[in-house]
Design a protein around this motif. Structure first.
Motif, PDB file in Angstrom:
ATOM      1  N   ALA A  72       4.379  38.145   5.390  1.00  0.00           N
ATOM      2  CA  ALA A  72       3.506  37.599   4.352  1.00  0.00           C
ATOM      3  C   ALA A  72       4.219  37.472   3.003  1.00  0.00           C
ATOM      4  O   ALA A  72       3.818  36.652   2.185  1.00  0.00           O
ATOM      5  CB  ALA A  72       2.262  38.472   4.199  1.00  0.00           C
ATOM      6  N   VAL A  73       5.257  38.251   2.774  1.00  0.00           N
ATOM      7  CA  VAL A  73       5.986  38.189   1.510  1.00  0.00           C
ATOM      8  C   VAL A  73       6.832  36.914   1.449  1.00  0.00           C
ATOM      9  O   VAL A  73       6.787  36.175   0.473  1.00  0.00           O
ATOM     10  CB  VAL A  73       6.866  39.444   1.313  1.00  0.00           C
ATOM     11  N   THR A  74       7.581  36.634   2.518  1.00  0.00           N
ATOM     12  CA  THR A  74       8.461  35.467   2.527  1.00  0.00           C
ATOM     13  C   THR A  74       7.775  34.226   3.088  1.00  0.00           C
ATOM     14  O   THR A  74       8.351  33.137   3.038  1.00  0.00           O
ATOM     15  CB  THR A  74       9.727  35.741   3.361  1.00  0.00           C
ATOM     16  N   THR A 107      -2.188  29.140  10.065  1.00  0.00           N
ATOM     17  CA  THR A 107      -3.412  29.723   9.511  1.00  0.00           C
ATOM     18  C   THR A 107      -3.091  30.889   8.583  1.00  0.00           C
ATOM     19  O   THR A 107      -3.751  31.080   7.559  1.00  0.00           O
ATOM     20  CB  THR A 107      -4.345  30.199  10.653  1.00  0.00           C
ATOM     21  N   LEU A 108      -2.060  31.636   8.925  1.00  0.00           N
ATOM     22  CA  LEU A 108      -1.653  32.778   8.100  1.00  0.00           C
ATOM     23  C   LEU A 108      -0.886  32.354   6.853  1.00  0.00           C
ATOM     24  O   LEU A 108      -0.662  33.162   5.961  1.00  0.00           O
ATOM     25  CB  LEU A 108      -0.815  33.749   8.925  1.00  0.00           C
ATOM     26  N   GLY A 109      -0.461  31.086   6.804  1.00  0.00           N
ATOM     27  CA  GLY A 109       0.246  30.586   5.628  1.00  0.00           C
ATOM     28  C   GLY A 109       1.746  30.469   5.781  1.00  0.00           C
ATOM     29  O   GLY A 109       2.470  30.386   4.783  1.00  0.00           O
ATOM     30  N   ALA A 110       2.227  30.423   7.018  1.00  0.00           N
ATOM     31  CA  ALA A 110       3.671  30.295   7.225  1.00  0.00           C
ATOM     32  C   ALA A 110       4.176  28.982   6.632  1.00  0.00           C
ATOM     33  O   ALA A 110       3.601  27.922   6.865  1.00  0.00           O
ATOM     34  CB  ALA A 110       4.012  30.362   8.707  1.00  0.00           C
ATOM     35  N   GLU A 111       5.226  29.079   5.842  1.00  0.00           N
ATOM     36  CA  GLU A 111       5.869  27.903   5.272  1.00  0.00           C
ATOM     37  C   GLU A 111       7.081  27.477   6.085  1.00  0.00           C
ATOM     38  O   GLU A 111       7.567  26.368   5.942  1.00  0.00           O
ATOM     39  CB  GLU A 111       6.260  28.184   3.820  1.00  0.00           C
ATOM     40  N   ARG A 112       7.549  28.379   6.927  1.00  0.00           N
ATOM     41  CA  ARG A 112       8.636  28.047   7.850  1.00  0.00           C
ATOM     42  C   ARG A 112       8.497  28.948   9.058  1.00  0.00           C
ATOM     43  O   ARG A 112       7.962  30.055   8.977  1.00  0.00           O
ATOM     44  CB  ARG A 112       9.968  28.149   7.137  1.00  0.00           C
ATOM     45  N   ILE A 113       8.955  28.444  10.192  1.00  0.00           N
ATOM     46  CA  ILE A 113       8.873  29.192  11.448  1.00  0.00           C
ATOM     47  C   ILE A 113      10.244  29.137  12.116  1.00  0.00           C
ATOM     48  O   ILE A 113      10.834  28.067  12.258  1.00  0.00           O
ATOM     49  CB  ILE A 113       7.809  28.609  12.397  1.00  0.00           C
ATOM     50  N   THR A 114      10.715  30.288  12.536  1.00  0.00           N
ATOM     51  CA  THR A 114      11.968  30.389  13.278  1.00  0.00           C
ATOM     52  C   THR A 114      11.649  30.865  14.689  1.00  0.00           C
ATOM     53  O   THR A 114      10.897  31.824  14.862  1.00  0.00           O
ATOM     54  CB  THR A 114      12.920  31.401  12.606  1.00  0.00           C
TER      55      THR A 114
END
Length: 147
Positions: A72-74, A107-114
């Protein structure tokens, strides 16, 4: 996350403590001695209840599961694994689980996914490329010595 998402012929839900023995058994059948310990799955669902998804067929049989995490921080989501029972491969289940994980992380607010994928796993690489993922790096020994 809704408690139940129908994806094609599969129902995908957040994992519960009751699912852990089946998940651990599937993981062990696929990965042998390299499988994650059963307690890891239990700890993950206790701490991050929405991060382990379970897919069942219309009869309730475990078809597969996936593990993701979200920082949630990054605002960074991580897709760590997808295990599919051999009887359910080739039916769009991997695509359904990836789609569900992307939805949940969004939904959780991810701005990037690895996604972490074994470089020798061509099927997974094609699957993730079809969602727009690109190879960013290969790390030697990530999955263990010489892996």
């Amino acid at each position: 996350m809704p408690t139940d998402r129908r994806r094609g012929t599969f129902v995908i839900t957040a994992c519960s403590a009751n699912d852990v023995p089946e998940l651990a058994a599937l993981d062990r059948s696929m990965w042998g001695d390299s499988a994650n310990p059963r307690t890891l799955y239990r700890q993950l669902i206790d701490i991050f209840p929405r991060m382990v998804l379970v897919a069942r067929d219309s009869g309730g049989a475990l078809a597969g599961f996936s593990v993701m995490l979200f920082n949630a921080v990054t605002r960074h989501g991580w897709i760590l694994s997808i295990d599919l029972h051999q009887d359910f491969r080739g039916q769009g289940l991997g695509r359904s689980l990836v789609s569900a994980m992307i939805d949940e992380l969004g939904t959780l607010g991810a701005e990037r996914i690895t996604a972490i994928i074994d470089p020798s796993n061509e099927v997974s690489q094609r699957l993730f490329r079809s969602f727009g993922f690109e190879r960013l790096a290969t790390e030697r020994d990530y999955f263990g010595p010489a892996k």
